[in-house]
Design a protein around this motif. Structure first.
Motif, mmCIF file in Angstrom:
data_model
loop_
_atom_site.group_PDB
_atom_site.id
_atom_site.type_symbol
_atom_site.label_atom_id
_atom_site.label_comp_id
_atom_site.label_asym_id
_atom_site.label_seq_id
_atom_site.Cartn_x
_atom_site.Cartn_y
_atom_site.Cartn_z
ATOM 1 N N SER A 134 1.050 -1.429 -0.219
ATOM 2 C CA SER A 134 -0.347 0.081 0.298
ATOM 3 C C SER A 134 0.906 1.143 0.176
ATOM 4 C CB SER A 134 -1.114 0.032 1.237
ATOM 5 O OG SER A 134 -0.784 0.814 2.478
ATOM 6 N N VAL A 135 0.428 2.468 -0.634
ATOM 7 C CA VAL A 135 1.394 2.897 -0.706
ATOM 8 C C VAL A 135 -0.016 4.232 -0.545
ATOM 9 C CG1 VAL A 135 2.621 4.891 -2.492
ATOM 10 C CG2 VAL A 135 2.352 2.307 -3.504
ATOM 11 N N GLN A 136 1.275 5.303 0.838
ATOM 12 C CA GLN A 136 0.500 6.027 1.810
ATOM 13 C C GLN A 136 1.868 6.905 1.223
ATOM 14 O OE1 GLN A 136 0.243 3.565 5.396
ATOM 15 N NE2 GLN A 136 -2.281 3.905 4.793
ATOM 16 N N HIS A 137 0.795 8.325 0.835
ATOM 17 C CA HIS A 137 1.460 9.578 1.477
ATOM 18 C C HIS A 137 1.903 10.059 2.593
ATOM 19 C CE1 HIS A 137 2.114 14.271 2.625
ATOM 20 N NE2 HIS A 137 2.687 13.711 1.147
ATOM 21 N N HIS A 138 3.030 10.782 3.108
ATOM 22 C CA HIS A 138 2.374 10.388 4.989
ATOM 23 C C HIS A 138 1.941 11.126 5.474
ATOM 24 C CE1 HIS A 138 5.317 14.525 4.818
ATOM 25 N NE2 HIS A 138 4.191 14.940 5.103
ATOM 26 N N SER A 139 1.137 12.396 5.082
ATOM 27 C CA SER A 139 -0.015 12.680 5.706
ATOM 28 C C SER A 139 -1.687 11.475 5.409
ATOM 29 C CB SER A 139 -0.944 13.851 4.983
ATOM 30 O OG SER A 139 -1.635 12.781 3.640
ATOM 31 N N GLU A 140 -1.053 10.101 4.737
ATOM 32 C CA GLU A 140 -2.280 9.322 5.443
ATOM 33 C C GLU A 140 -1.585 8.351 6.461
ATOM 34 O OE1 GLU A 140 -3.905 7.324 1.672
ATOM 35 O OE2 GLU A 140 -1.950 8.773 1.010
ATOM 36 N N TYR A 141 -0.430 8.268 6.287
ATOM 37 C CA TYR A 141 0.385 7.650 7.388
ATOM 38 C C TYR A 141 0.205 7.732 8.386
ATOM 39 C CZ TYR A 141 4.129 4.231 8.893
ATOM 40 O OH TYR A 141 4.908 3.668 9.778
ATOM 41 N N LEU A 142 0.428 9.178 8.895
ATOM 42 C CA LEU A 142 0.940 9.489 10.187
ATOM 43 C C LEU A 142 0.138 9.925 10.662
ATOM 44 C CD1 LEU A 142 3.075 12.311 9.578
ATOM 45 C CD2 LEU A 142 3.593 10.598 10.363
ATOM 46 N N LEU A 143 -1.923 9.811 9.814
ATOM 47 C CA LEU A 143 -3.101 10.129 10.654
ATOM 48 C C LEU A 143 -3.243 8.635 11.083
ATOM 49 C CD1 LEU A 143 -5.414 11.413 10.862
ATOM 50 C CD2 LEU A 143 -6.444 10.527 8.705
ATOM 51 N N GLU A 144 -2.806 7.383 10.525
ATOM 52 C CA GLU A 144 -3.366 6.017 11.046
ATOM 53 C C GLU A 144 -2.456 5.845 12.160
ATOM 54 O OE1 GLU A 144 -3.097 3.603 6.999
ATOM 55 O OE2 GLU A 144 -1.450 2.171 8.784
ATOM 56 N N LEU A 145 -1.197 6.430 11.826
ATOM 57 C CA LEU A 145 -0.055 6.322 13.439
ATOM 58 C C LEU A 145 -0.916 6.763 14.576
ATOM 59 C CD1 LEU A 145 3.426 6.787 12.420
ATOM 60 C CD2 LEU A 145 2.668 4.262 12.382
ATOM 61 N N MET A 146 -1.931 8.172 14.187
ATOM 62 C CA MET A 146 -2.138 8.677 15.386
ATOM 63 C C MET A 146 -3.724 7.592 16.132
ATOM 64 S SD MET A 146 -4.316 11.855 15.183
ATOM 65 C CE MET A 146 -4.950 11.473 14.603
ATOM 66 N N ALA A 147 -4.511 7.907 14.769
ATOM 67 C CA ALA A 147 -5.539 6.328 14.753
ATOM 68 C C ALA A 147 -5.239 5.844 16.172
ATOM 69 C CB ALA A 147 -6.484 6.141 13.769
ATOM 70 N N ASP A 148 -3.811 4.352 15.498
ATOM 71 C CA ASP A 148 -3.432 3.541 16.074
ATOM 72 C C ASP A 148 -3.582 3.944 17.683
ATOM 73 O OD1 ASP A 148 -5.046 1.688 14.505
ATOM 74 O OD2 ASP A 148 -2.654 1.537 13.352
ATOM 75 N N LYS A 149 -3.026 5.551 17.928
ATOM 76 C CA LYS A 149 -2.675 5.647 19.421
ATOM 77 C C LYS A 149 -0.958 5.668 19.104
ATOM 78 C CE LYS A 149 -6.951 5.533 21.893
ATOM 79 N NZ LYS A 149 -7.399 5.652 21.118
#
Ligand code: SF4
Ligand code: SF4
Ligand code: SF4
Ligand code: SF4
Lengths: 113, 614
Positions: free
Chosen positions: B461-476
């Motif tokens: 899965s290719v992610q821009h860092h904005s998507e990735y950081l959002l995901e990390l944040m959602a995963d606490k």
């Protein structure tokens, strides 16, 4: 034979009577920002292609002005057009256009002989 | 059998010619489609899609709903001409069928009906139809009036500039302008002679009969009307009005799922011909801020049609895509330009043989790859922040282009060097696949777009860092800390309009600062002016474009301008009006601040602002 690290330098004389200025004039006319290059080498230092292969983009100017079209042609192909040079150039030279123009013009003059 | 009068000849010849021409040219275009598109047509033609296309034709090609939304006066003009004319034809035929009491009415008997009918309408239906025809003609005439006016004064329509005309356009335009006034006069004169007519033609007829020798001008007027119609049909193929029939074909093909591909095809030609030259695309183009006024989409499409497109114009476009959502015809403006760029440079693509001879890089086995991109290497603060965030979240990753990696290939692609780009793509792809990664995190939207669209990366899965950081944040996995900062977020073209990512960066930023909504955002967002897709624009012109965008951002008085692209950051940062940071930097700053807070070193807003400039 013992190798002292010296070698005989190739004949490097440039005969300006043989100089074909078409390429140079065309490029300078189409992208006049190239006229103000101060050979600082910023572009070469940052160049992405230069990281991977021996390629000195600053020298394109020199090759163009010396009419060394053969070498210019084989060198210019190495550029990946990433755009870093344009962003670091203190003179704001539009190098990517210069490169595309050279590629196109070389082909054009080859076709027309 | 009585012969029809000779004045119907110009009209009949014109109609025959244009019908045959349209059938032939559509046939040529459709046969020039790739095979897969042809099978799409066959599969879809007898499905609901055709009904939807009919509906869309009605809404857009006749009612011009989208132009209406953008500009009501212009919308009314297009609508009264297109829909009004359409109704004149339909109601005219109903009127003729009703009058002659037969379904097999030849076209000329309907079009020139008022010449043939010498008695007044007696039935109620006949009277109603005649009255509607009068009103419809009035409706169309109001559109023609607006069109006269627009030529004289285009500012009233809110447009900066109307496009220039060439010969074919002139002829067709003059014919179009004459058709309806001539019809009005011819019908009026005939009504005056026969003392018939309806609510408008009757008084007009009486007026004309009292002032003019109606008997002797009747025939010339009907000739002129028929001549104008014939002329319009004959000039249609070499004029911009070709868009009227072609747009209908385009709407159908688009509904069947056909798209503009990388190469010139029958469909790309159809799209080129579908441009109505309304000029709406000029309004949203920021290049006008740098006084570049002849390279916009409408001109490029015109030059493609006229086969006189120069590289100077073709490559003088940011490919920002800002004009595309505004085009009422819904043309794929960026892709159309791309097909031409590929065509124009296809003979001098590089092969990058040196990539094969270079040192063999063995990809380490990893779950996550981080690819910063060439541009990000010029903004080291973004890389530093990403590294810090990876560490905080405890992510193990491989920094693929930490040193010495080939470019992603997108900048080549943007200038049409598609074959050359493929070489870089293949080279990078092998390295990525060899690592066994599941995720590729990218900091540059330019790279993101090409990894997403042109690399075949199954299972990754290719992610821009904005998507990735959002995901990390959602995963606490990232601490949250809202800084007391007002932020304007600048949508990068390649991430926003180019990849449809508008919400993720905003959702992320919202947790770490206060995002102010602004006028030109999301789909209407500005381009920073730095785009690599334009190789003709000069640095001072780029700066003018940037400054204009910056002016709007400054008017919201933010503390910081946030963006999600290293090139946007670099471009805006040079203006020195406002601190500019990537969202990764802002997230990182907030996390750092939280760490400091736990050791009692909380920063004041003033200190934070100082740090933003630092
Ligand atoms: S960075 Fe600009 S001025 Fe310096 S050598 Fe390169 S092109 Fe010339
Ligand atoms: S655009 Fe070409 S010359 Fe310039 S930095 Fe990139 S690879 Fe080097
Ligand atoms: S490209 Fe679209 S917006 Fe521009 S002139 Fe053509 S139809 Fe109008
Ligand atoms: S893509 Fe952008 S720069 Fe190009 S014509 Fe459209 S609005 Fe102008």
């Amino acid at each position: 034979m013992k190798n002292f690290g010296y070698s005989i330098i190739k004949q490097r004389t440039i005969d300006y009577d043989q100089f074909d200025g078409r390429l140079l004039n065309e490029i300078l006319e189409m992208e006049s920002s190239f006229k103000v290059c101060l050979s600082c080498g910023g572009c070469t230092a940052t160049c992405s292609a230069g990281d991977l292969v021996s390629f000195n983009v600053r020298r394109m100017n020199l090759l163009l002005r010396r009419g060394e079209t053969m070498e210019l042609e084989s060198e210019i192909k190495k550029c990946m057009l990433c755009g870093k040079c344009m962003l670091v150039c203190p003179r704001g030279i539009n190098l990517r256009n210069v490169i595309m123009l050279i590629k196109k013009s070389i082909l054009k003059y080859k076709l027309s002989g | 059998m009585d012969f029809p009068p000779s004045f119907i000849l110009p009209f009949t010849i014109g109609l025959l010619f244009i019908s045959v021409f349209l059938v032939i040219i559509t046939g040529i275009w459709i046969s020039g489609l790739p095979r897969i598109d042809k099978s799409r047509i066959i599969k879809s033609i007898f499905t609901r899609k055709s009904l939807q296309a009919i509906r869309e034709t009605f809404m857009e090609a006749l009612l011009h709903r989208k132009i209406f939304r953008k500009n009501p006066v212009l919308g009314y003009m297009h609508m009264s001409l297109a829909f009004g004319w359409f109704l004149l034809i339909v109601v005219g035929h109903i009127d003729a069928v009703n009058h002659y009491q037969t379904f097999s009415v030849p076209a000329y008997k309907a079009i020139f009906m008022r010449y043939f009918v010498t008695e007044p309408a007696t039935t109620l239906s006949g009277k109603m139809l005649a009255a509607s025809m009068d009103l419809l003609l009035l409706f169309v005439l109001s559109g023609v009036m607006l069109a006269y006016f627009k030529r004289l004064n285009s500012r009233m329509f809110g447009m900066k500039k109307t496009t220039k005309l060439k010969m074919g356009d002139r002829i067709a335009l003059s014919a179009l302008w004459l058709i309806f006034p001539l019809r009005f006069l011819a019908e009026g004169v005939s009504a005056g002679i026969h003392h018939n007519g309806s609510i408008i033609s009757q008084p007009t007829g009486q007026l004309l009969a009292s002032a003019l020798p109606v008997q002797s001008i009747e025939m010339p007027l009907w000739w002129a009307y028929s001549g104008a119609l014939g002329m319009f049909f004959l000039a249609l193929p070499v004029s911009r009005y070709m868009h009227i029939p072609v747009e209908v074909v385009m709407i159908f093909l688009r509904k069947y799922g056909i798209k503009v591909q990388k190469r010139v095809s029958g469909y790309s030609r159809i799209q080129v011909y579908s441009c109505s030259r309304c000029g709406i695309c000029l309004d949203s183009c920021q290049m006008t801020h740098a006084d570049i006024k002849d390279t916009q989409s409408v001109y490029v499409l015109k030059h493609i049609r006229n086969k006189n497109l120069t590289d100077e114009k073709l490559f003088n476009c940011l490919l920002c895509g800002r004009c595309q959502p505004d085009c009422p015809v819904g043309l794929e403006l960026n892709n159309l330009r791309m097909t031409q760029r590929i065509e124009s440079t296809k003979e001098y693509n590089s092969s990058y043989e040196y990539l094969k001879n270079g040192p063999v890089v063995v990809s380490p086995q990893t779950e996550v790859i981080y690819f910063a991109g060439c541009m990000t290497h010029l903004t080291p603060a973004i890389i530093k922040s990403m590294k810090e965030i990876f560490a905080v979240a405890g992510v193990k990753y491989w920094f693929m282009d930490e040193d010495k990696t080939a470019c992603c290939g997108r900048p080549l692609m943007q200038v049409g060097q598609y074959e050359a780009a493929k070489k870089l793509i293949e080279h990078n792809r092998e390295k990525i696949m060899a690592s066994g990664a599941k995720k590729l995190v990218v900091s540059c939207p330019i790279c993101y777009k090409v990894f997403n669209e042109d690399y075949a990366l199954p299972g990754i899965s290719v992610q821009h860092h904005s998507e990735y950081l959002l995901e990390l944040m959602a995963d606490k996995r990232l601490p949250i800390n809202k800084l007391p900062l007002r932020v304007v977020y600048h949508d990068p073209c390649e991430l926003g309009r180019g990849s449809g990512i508008y919400h993720q960066p905003r959702l992320l930023l919202d947790e770490y600062a206060e995002v102010i909504p602004i006028k030109n955002e999301k789909e209407a967002a500005f381009c920073c002016g730095g785009s690599l897709a334009n190789i003709k624009i000069q640095m001072d012109e780029r700066n003018q474009i940037r400054d204009k965008a910056m002016d709007e951002y400054l008017s919201y008085q933010p503390d910081v301008l946030a963006t999600a692209c290293p090139l946007c950051k670099k471009t805006f940062a040079k203006s020195r009006d406002l601190p500019v940071h990537d969202i990764a930097e802002i997230v990182c700053m907030a996390i750092r601040q939280k760490k400091d807070a736990s050791s009692d070193k909380i920063k004041s807003k003033k200190e934070l602002k100082m740090e933003l400039w630092g």
